[in-house]
Write a protein that holds these residues in place. Structure first.
Motif, PDB file in Angstrom:
ATOM      1  N   LYS A 167       0.823  -0.912   0.115  1.00 32.07           N
ATOM      2  CA  LYS A 167       0.014  -0.188  -0.332  1.00 32.07           C
ATOM      3  C   LYS A 167       0.908   1.203  -0.524  1.00 32.07           C
ATOM      4  O   LYS A 167       1.861   0.873   0.326  1.00 32.07           O
ATOM      5  CB  LYS A 167      -0.691  -0.012   1.357  1.00 32.07           C
ATOM      6  CG  LYS A 167      -1.429  -0.961   1.114  1.00 32.07           C
ATOM      7  CD  LYS A 167      -2.899  -1.159  -0.144  1.00 32.07           C
ATOM      8  CE  LYS A 167      -3.726  -2.578   0.504  1.00 32.07           C
ATOM      9  NZ  LYS A 167      -4.883  -2.338  -0.164  1.00 32.07           N
ATOM     10  N   ASP A 170      -3.539   4.897  -1.691  1.00 27.33           N
ATOM     11  CA  ASP A 170      -4.586   4.089  -0.301  1.00 27.33           C
ATOM     12  C   ASP A 170      -3.995   4.813   0.676  1.00 27.33           C
ATOM     13  O   ASP A 170      -5.729   4.906   1.059  1.00 27.33           O
ATOM     14  CB  ASP A 170      -3.803   2.900   0.093  1.00 27.33           C
ATOM     15  CG  ASP A 170      -3.391   2.040  -1.885  1.00 27.33           C
ATOM     16  OD1 ASP A 170      -4.015   1.294  -1.937  1.00 27.33           O
ATOM     17  OD2 ASP A 170      -2.178   1.645  -2.121  1.00 27.33           O
ATOM     18  N   HIS A 198     -10.728  12.457  -0.583  1.00 30.10           N
ATOM     19  CA  HIS A 198     -12.139  12.124  -1.500  1.00 30.10           C
ATOM     20  C   HIS A 198     -12.637  12.015  -2.456  1.00 30.10           C
ATOM     21  O   HIS A 198     -13.174  11.802  -3.142  1.00 30.10           O
ATOM     22  CB  HIS A 198     -13.091  11.242  -0.028  1.00 30.10           C
ATOM     23  CG  HIS A 198     -12.758  10.929   1.058  1.00 30.10           C
ATOM     24  ND1 HIS A 198     -13.699   9.992   2.232  1.00 30.10           N
ATOM     25  CD2 HIS A 198     -11.846  10.071   1.172  1.00 30.10           C
ATOM     26  CE1 HIS A 198     -13.019   9.352   2.407  1.00 30.10           C
ATOM     27  NE2 HIS A 198     -12.135   8.889   1.995  1.00 30.10           N
ATOM     28  N   ASN A 252     -10.165  10.524  -4.701  1.00 33.10           N
ATOM     29  CA  ASN A 252     -10.160   8.962  -4.415  1.00 33.10           C
ATOM     30  C   ASN A 252     -10.751   8.691  -2.830  1.00 33.10           C
ATOM     31  O   ASN A 252     -10.412   8.704  -2.389  1.00 33.10           O
ATOM     32  CB  ASN A 252      -8.118   8.392  -4.462  1.00 33.10           C
ATOM     33  CG  ASN A 252      -8.521   7.126  -4.002  1.00 33.10           C
ATOM     34  OD1 ASN A 252      -9.251   6.404  -3.931  1.00 33.10           O
ATOM     35  ND2 ASN A 252      -6.951   6.752  -3.823  1.00 33.10           N
ATOM     36  N   ARG A 302     -11.176   6.611  -1.965  1.00 33.75           N
ATOM     37  CA  ARG A 302     -11.594   4.836  -1.110  1.00 33.75           C
ATOM     38  C   ARG A 302     -10.143   6.064  -0.209  1.00 33.75           C
ATOM     39  O   ARG A 302      -9.260   4.279   1.011  1.00 33.75           O
ATOM     40  CB  ARG A 302     -10.682   3.818  -1.579  1.00 33.75           C
ATOM     41  CG  ARG A 302     -11.634   3.088  -2.866  1.00 33.75           C
ATOM     42  CD  ARG A 302     -11.206   2.185  -3.955  1.00 33.75           C
ATOM     43  NE  ARG A 302     -10.338   2.548  -4.860  1.00 33.75           N
ATOM     44  CZ  ARG A 302     -10.362   3.752  -6.184  1.00 33.75           C
ATOM     45  NH1 ARG A 302     -11.635   3.774  -6.523  1.00 33.75           N
ATOM     46  NH2 ARG A 302      -9.544   3.498  -6.142  1.00 33.75           N
ATOM     47  N   GLU A 356      -7.670   6.420   2.857  1.00 35.61           N
ATOM     48  CA  GLU A 356      -7.332   6.380   3.983  1.00 35.61           C
ATOM     49  C   GLU A 356      -6.474   7.006   4.183  1.00 35.61           C
ATOM     50  O   GLU A 356      -5.932   8.364   3.723  1.00 35.61           O
ATOM     51  CB  GLU A 356      -6.881   4.900   4.859  1.00 35.61           C
ATOM     52  CG  GLU A 356      -7.314   4.070   4.191  1.00 35.61           C
ATOM     53  CD  GLU A 356      -8.892   3.599   5.478  1.00 35.61           C
ATOM     54  OE1 GLU A 356      -9.235   4.105   5.938  1.00 35.61           O
ATOM     55  OE2 GLU A 356      -9.443   2.776   5.091  1.00 35.61           O
TER      56      GLU A 356
END
Length: 469
Positions: free
Chosen positions: A181, A208, A234, A237, A239, A241
């Motif tokens: 990641k 990621d 967001h 992307n 997804r 974190e």
């Protein structure tokens, strides 16, 4: 707490017994050899944190072109993994073999390999070698450290430049370990312009997670910052974190580095740690990392051959240290109050604990006998509820007064329904567990219980219902 009855202390849970947790700590700067990790492994694992941040040390690993000596990093990674800790690796810094400017900087800090094709290829090869070597032991890789700060991107900060660097590094990471990641950001400043420039390059598509650093006495300002960072990320992307990658402060007022010069003490450091760590959990970050395990030199602006330029001592550690003539941390690595605070929080907030809305509300209560006035208003508090799968619940609360000017004590009252009968109060700084005297609990006979004049402090307390501890 003198009206309560102390019945015990929160038991430490070593990292080997922790399966999952959002609590982490920094183990940085070993690329510059600033402390002896062998003296720290057991003490750090005894805190019970899970995530532990390392820095990869390109210059320490590749001292001859194309030849990698990972022995120093192998020893660290293997010792941490053996103790139940989960390393994540910040890929940094430069290398004087490929950059004349990097050769002049202690640790090659802040000299990204982006100026020539040779530098770019050497960095690619190094990253591939790192991720291939640690496949199965390290799963998350962070691209550089604080690239939005001039101390770590010395030739001039540029979000666009860093975004392109993220994309190139992410490609190399995936060559070495397709399942790894990628973490971008590691941002220390608060503006969104730099981050927008990074993400406009397309870097967000291969990230990621985003890491941010939080060095401020005021943890409350972080709530809006995290909401903003999450929303921006967001937008590029959904997804991605969010990870709090560094936060911390000094335990004394004469240290170098962030928040230097403040009227810090060991107790204020412990309160800072507890407030910021719980605020991170309130923000529901992927995980939170405290900086750092050890008192150590800052060593961000050192010049090779000028020892005085990097003997800038920072006292951020939960472990205190002495220093030798070269600035290496020595002594017994002694736990500070902040060590116990992190140990307490790590023991309680692990495994299946989840943020939750609670069936309770703060109430005006009757006049507080401790204050000779009414209780504090909930409007001045930071608080949130948590649940565990065994049906237990916990409420964390504190008042965010200024740590450097005020030591605050007061009381609050609240009403609760449909919560387990057993009630305890936990001090999240020293780990003490208390029962409440009957006079502090009223039951109206219709399922509503009132908890009167509970202690309120300028650091987090935990009111538990059922077997939450």
């Amino acid at each position: 707490m003198d009206k309560l009855t102390k019945i015990g202390e929160v038991a430490a849970v070593p990292s080997t017994a922790v399966k999952t947790s959002k609590i982490g700590i920094g183990f940085e700067k070993l690329d510059r050899g600033v402390f002896d990790p062998s003296k720290a492994y057991d003490k750090v694992a005894a805190i019970g944190v899970k995530w532990i941040r390392l820095q990869s040390g390109w210059a320490r690993t590749e001292k001859s072109k194309g030849v990698y000596d990972f022995a120093w990093l192998d020893d660290i990674v293997d010792n941490l993994c053996r103790r139940g800790l989960q390393p994540w690796l910040c890929l940094c810094y430069g290398n004087g073999l490929y950059d004349e400017e990097a050769a002049k900087v202690f640790g090659a800090v802040g000299c990204p390999p982006i100026k020539t094709d040779e530098q770019k290829q050497a960095w690619h090869n190094y990253v591939v070698a790192v991720t291939k070597r640690y496949q199965g032991r390290i799963g998350w890789y962070e691209v550089w450290n604080e690239p939005d700060g001039k101390w770590c991107w010395k030739h001039g900060v540029s979000g666009t430049e860093y975004g392109e660097f993220v994309k190139a590094t992410a490609a190399a990471i995936k060559v070495g370990d397709p399942d790894a990641k990628v973490i971008g950001g590691s941002m220390c400043l608060t503006g969104l312009g730099w981050l927008n420039d990074v993400l406009q390059t397309g870097a967000g598509e291969c990230m990621d997670a985003l890491t941010y650093h939080s060095y401020s006495p005021d943890e409350v300002g972080g709530f809006e910052r995290v909401r903003s960072l999450r929303a921006v990320c967001h937008a590029f992307n959904p997804r991605m974190e969010i990870i709090q990658g560094e936060t911390g402060t000094q335990s004394r007022d004469d240290g170098a580095g962030a928040l230097r010069g403040g009227a810090w003490t060991p107790l204020r450091q412990a309160k800072f740690l507890a407030r910021h760590t719980m605020a991170d959990l309130f923000d529901d970050v992927m995980f939170s990392s405290y900086f750092s395990c050890m008192d150590m030199i800052e060593a961000l602006n050192g010049v090779v051959g000028d020892k005085s330029s990097y003997l800038d001592y920072g006292y951020f550690g939960v472990l205190g240290a002495d220093f030798d003539e070269n600035g290496v941390a020595t002594g017994d690595y002694t736990p500070k109050p902040s060590y116990r605070a992190l140990q307490t929080i790590a023991a309680i907030f692990r495994e299946d604990v989840k943020l939750a809305e609670m069936p309770l509300q703060f109430s005006a209560g009757k006049g507080s006998p401790r204050l000779l006035r009414g209780d504090d208003s909930f409007k001045d508090l930071q608080y949130h509820g948590f649940r565990k799968s065994n049906g237990s619940a916990g409420l964390v609360y504190w008042r965010s007064t200024e740590l450097l000017t005020t030591s605050y004590e007061s009381t609050v009252s609240l009403e609760a329904v449909k919560l387990p009968e057993q009630v305890r109060l936990v001090d999240l700084v020293d780990g003490s567990i208390y029962t409440l005297p009957p006079a502090m609990i009223e039951d109206n006979g219709r399922g509503v219980r009132s908890f009167l004049h509970l202690p309120l402090r300028d650091y987090p307390l935990l009111l538990t219902f059922g077997d939450f501890i």
